[in-house]
Design a protein around this motif. Sequence first.
Motif, PDB file in Angstrom:
ATOM      1  N   TRP A   1       0.832  -1.194   0.000  1.00  0.00           N
ATOM      2  CA  TRP A   1       0.000   0.000   0.000  1.00  0.00           C
ATOM      3  C   TRP A   1       0.871   1.251   0.000  1.00  0.00           C
ATOM      4  CZ3 TRP A   1      -0.078  -4.103   3.311  1.00  0.00           C
ATOM      5  CH2 TRP A   1      -1.181  -4.953   3.256  1.00  0.00           C
TER       6      TRP A   1
ATOM      7  N   PRO B   1      -7.658   0.621   2.017  1.00  0.00           N
ATOM      8  CA  PRO B   1      -9.116   0.727   1.978  1.00  0.00           C
ATOM      9  C   PRO B   1      -9.606   1.427   3.247  1.00  0.00           C
ATOM     10  CG  PRO B   1      -8.438  -1.513   2.536  1.00  0.00           C
ATOM     11  CD  PRO B   1      -7.193  -0.784   2.147  1.00  0.00           C
ATOM     12  N   ASN B   2     -10.410   2.461   3.055  1.00  0.00           N
ATOM     13  CA  ASN B   2     -10.932   3.226   4.200  1.00  0.00           C
ATOM     14  C   ASN B   2      -9.829   3.575   5.187  1.00  0.00           C
ATOM     15  OD1 ASN B   2     -13.600   2.886   3.174  1.00  0.00           O
ATOM     16  ND2 ASN B   2     -13.643   0.835   4.084  1.00  0.00           N
TER      17      ASN B   2
END
Length: 213
Positions: free
Chosen positions: A118, A208-209
């Motif tokens: 990420w 994500p989020n």
Amino acid sequence: MVAAATLTVGSLGVLLSPAQKAVSIPKTHQWSPGVGGSRRHLSQSINIVTCRTAAKTSIDSSEQLGKEESTSGGGGGGKYHFVVANAKFMLDEEEHFKELLFERLRNYGERSKERDFWLIVEPKFLSKFPQISSRLKRPAVALVSTNAAWITYMKLRLDRVLAESYEADSLEEALASDPANLEFDKPEKWVAPYPKYEYGWWEPFLPPNPRQV
């Protein structure tokens, strides 16, 4: 008149006489030009072995790629590895970074492999590394992964980045970030042979989020 002897086709397409059939041919095909062969046949035999070796090496490399180990445990807890630099360098200047990430994402998709890397803008874990934070212009961007070998490769590939590792109890904790505003000045004249990266290309690689505090 003596009838011509029947010739037999050898394992590599070399014609052997009855006398030559009695000669033991090594399985490694290390042919001597004097034993029913020629230098051309020797070259062909070596090429066959070389091609098979190259093919096996390629397969072994692919299998090794599939055996990459994650240092993250169940629930996302475990060890995470990262490289970090200022956002301008990571997202707006490094010409190969975008291609490297999208190629890896494509590879994971083809193998149905869960993503384990990420991009984090202003990661909270930097507070654990004052010696790194003091050397960074802000905002900072980190590339984080549970794959230590790949992060080592990216450190060498990107060069002007700092690398370290940390542990977290969950994926949410590992990828937490502080609020940040990304703004990059546009160059007055773009002279590179490739088009300028579009703003926001990095969004598919954000957590994500993402949790921001």
